[in-house]
Design an enzyme around this catalytic site. Structure first.
Site, PDB file in Angstrom:
ATOM      1  N   GLU A 215       0.724  -1.308   0.199  1.00  0.00           N
ATOM      2  CA  GLU A 215      -0.048   0.185  -0.079  1.00  0.00           C
ATOM      3  C   GLU A 215       0.734   1.443  -0.044  1.00  0.00           C
ATOM      4  OE1 GLU A 215      -2.971  -0.092   3.104  1.00  0.00           O
ATOM      5  OE2 GLU A 215      -4.220  -1.774   2.077  1.00  0.00           O
ATOM      6  N   GLU A 322      -6.139  -8.010  -0.172  1.00  0.00           N
ATOM      7  CA  GLU A 322      -6.783  -7.553   1.252  1.00  0.00           C
ATOM      8  C   GLU A 322      -8.270  -7.156   0.865  1.00  0.00           C
ATOM      9  OE1 GLU A 322      -4.854  -4.689   3.638  1.00  0.00           O
ATOM     10  OE2 GLU A 322      -2.715  -5.479   3.233  1.00  0.00           O
TER      11      GLU A 322
END
Length: 462
Positions: A215, A322
């Site tokens: 991320e 995710e």
């Protein structure tokens, strides 16, 4: 006496019926056992779960180990001092995940784990408060996965200077990762270390890939060109160590379509170009997608499904690394604990629909898996301290709003439409009591399958 001829006939009938219904036949023990487990383009679909909050802690996942108002691992260790912090984290590493968890993961029909780790597990300086000691537990985790037939993806979740300024990187604050070459060089050194270790034959290709950076948050101070330069340098190093190791690259929240036809080694002399996989995270818990109406969420999930199955856009192999069932609140807000006390049928009905909608969206369709971008998924996360209902996979299984065996299509409830999305209009209500099993709609063909199975069982005991 049960005869070989009778067995052949009944198995032929069973195979024909299951093929007609689109139900996968049981794996052939002689067919896939020795295949290269890293060849995920043609292997089983990834059905995985993250081991969040373990080797890189997050306060909202394991508040029991945090004290004095610390909100990330950096400040936890800064407050405690290295000696005390190491003692506390050692206790956590030993107990938070055990072999029992891996066995439960396997029993739930999952086949892979994504393991977040911080750079300090490999390279920590004296002037940094972090403590090291996670590596033996990482090795143990990979060995457990190997013994149980699971695969593993190793994910650099926290990089020097922080790549996103959030607690999941180990340090809340400014994004300093791109501000000096030392940070990128240390990160690449860590990735090289992980590749060298887990590419060894003793692990049996259990580690299917290395994720370069979790991320990354781009801004005026962290540009896409800087990220791509890091991806290229890191991919070249990993490929130089083991050309068969898959390299996973987070999409930086730009979407997998942005990375169409991307090759981090396009300017390199390396010939490796077949092992690059995009990781996209699909959340409805955070702005600007929080607090959407349920029908809008399902529409967006369906749109992602169509994108991940589109063979015409040049999208790289992609997995959803995710996702969760949270739809409107930060995980570290009090709302999660309040919601956890609500075991209503209405809530569990929505959770079941939302889970199966995402399951269908993030899984490739059954026809020519390797020809479409979708490669599967990893749910976030297996458990939390208090098993927050929207984030804990094992709580969902226990309460029945996550199927008890996600690898078995007969444990699912909602039919799949021709467009690859679930039929959200299907009439389903969660059982009255949490933990009661859901019953799938039963097409007439499934009755025939059941009859054949009963027949086989009858003859086997004669």
């Amino acid at each position: 006496m049960w005869t070989h001829h009778g067995l052949v006939v009944l198995l032929t009938i069973l195979t024909s019926i299951t093929a007609h219904l689109g139900i996968a036949a049981p794996p052939n023990s002689s067919g896939n056992f020795h295949r290269n487990r890293r060849d995920i383009g043609s292997n089983d679909v990834i059905r995985g779960v993250n081991l969040g909050g373990w080797l890189l802690t997050e306060e909202w996942i394991t508040p029991s180990i945090y004290t004095n108002g610390a909100e990330d691992e950096y400040h936890l260790c800064a407050d405690l001092g290295k000696k005390k912090c190491l003692s506390r984290l050692e206790d956590h590493w030993k107990s938070f995940f055990t072999r029992d968890d891996f066995e439960e993961i396997k029993a739930a029909g999952l086949n892979s784990v994504r393991i977040p780790i911080g750079y300090w597990a490999v390279d920590v300086r004296d002037d940094e408060p972090y403590v090291s000691g996670q590596y033996p537990y990482l090795i143990q985790a990979v060995n457990w996965a190997s013994e149980l037939g699971l695969t593993a993806l190793l994910d650099l979740h926290g990089a020097p200077g922080s790549q996103n300024g959030q607690d999941n990187s180990g340090l809340i604050g400014p994004v300093l990762f791109p501000t000096n070459t030392s940070n990128t060089e240390r990160s690449i050194s860590v990735l090289k270390n992980l590749t060298e270790e887990f590419a060894k034959d003793i692990y049996g290709s259990t580690v299917i890939g290395i994720e370069l950076l979790n991320e990354p948050r781009l801004s005026n101070n962290f540009s896409m060109s800087q990220l791509k330069e890091f991806y290229s340098d890191a991919a070249e190093v990993i490929s130089g160590v083991d050309g068969n190791m898959n390299v996973f690259m987070h999409d930086a929240f730009w979407g997998p379509q942005y990375w169409s036809d991307y090759n981090p080694l396009s300017n390199s002399t390396s010939s490796n170009s077949n092992n690059f996989i995009i990781d996209t995270h699909q959340y409805y818990a955070f702005e600007p997608l929080n607090n959407l109406a349920h029908n809008v969420i399902l529409e967006k999930v369906c749109n992602i499904s169509k994108l991940l199955k589109n063979r015409e856009l040049g999208i790289l192999p992609t997995l959803v690394g995710e996702w969760s069932l949270e739809t409107g609140h930060s995980p570290n807000s009090s709302s999660s604990s309040i919601q956890n006390k609500d075991d209503s049928r209405e809530k569990r009905t929505w959770f079941r629909l939302f889970f199966e909608a995402q399951l269908a969206a993030y899984s490739p369709d059954s026809n020519s898996v390797g020809d479409q971008p979708s490669r599967g998924w990893y749910y976030w996360t297996w458990k939390t301290d208090y098993d927050i209902d929207t984030w804990s996979y094992r709580r969902g299984v226990a309460q029945g709003y996550i199927p008890k065996d996600v690898s078995n299509s007969s444990t699912l409830v909602f039919p799949i439409l021709d467009n690859g999305c679930v039929d959200s209009s299907y009439n389903y209500t969660a059982p009255k009591n949490p933990g009661s099993g859901a019953i799938r709609h039963c097409p007439s063909g499934l009755l025939a399958v059941s009859m054949v199975i009963v027949t086989i069982s009858f003859f086997c005991i004669l």
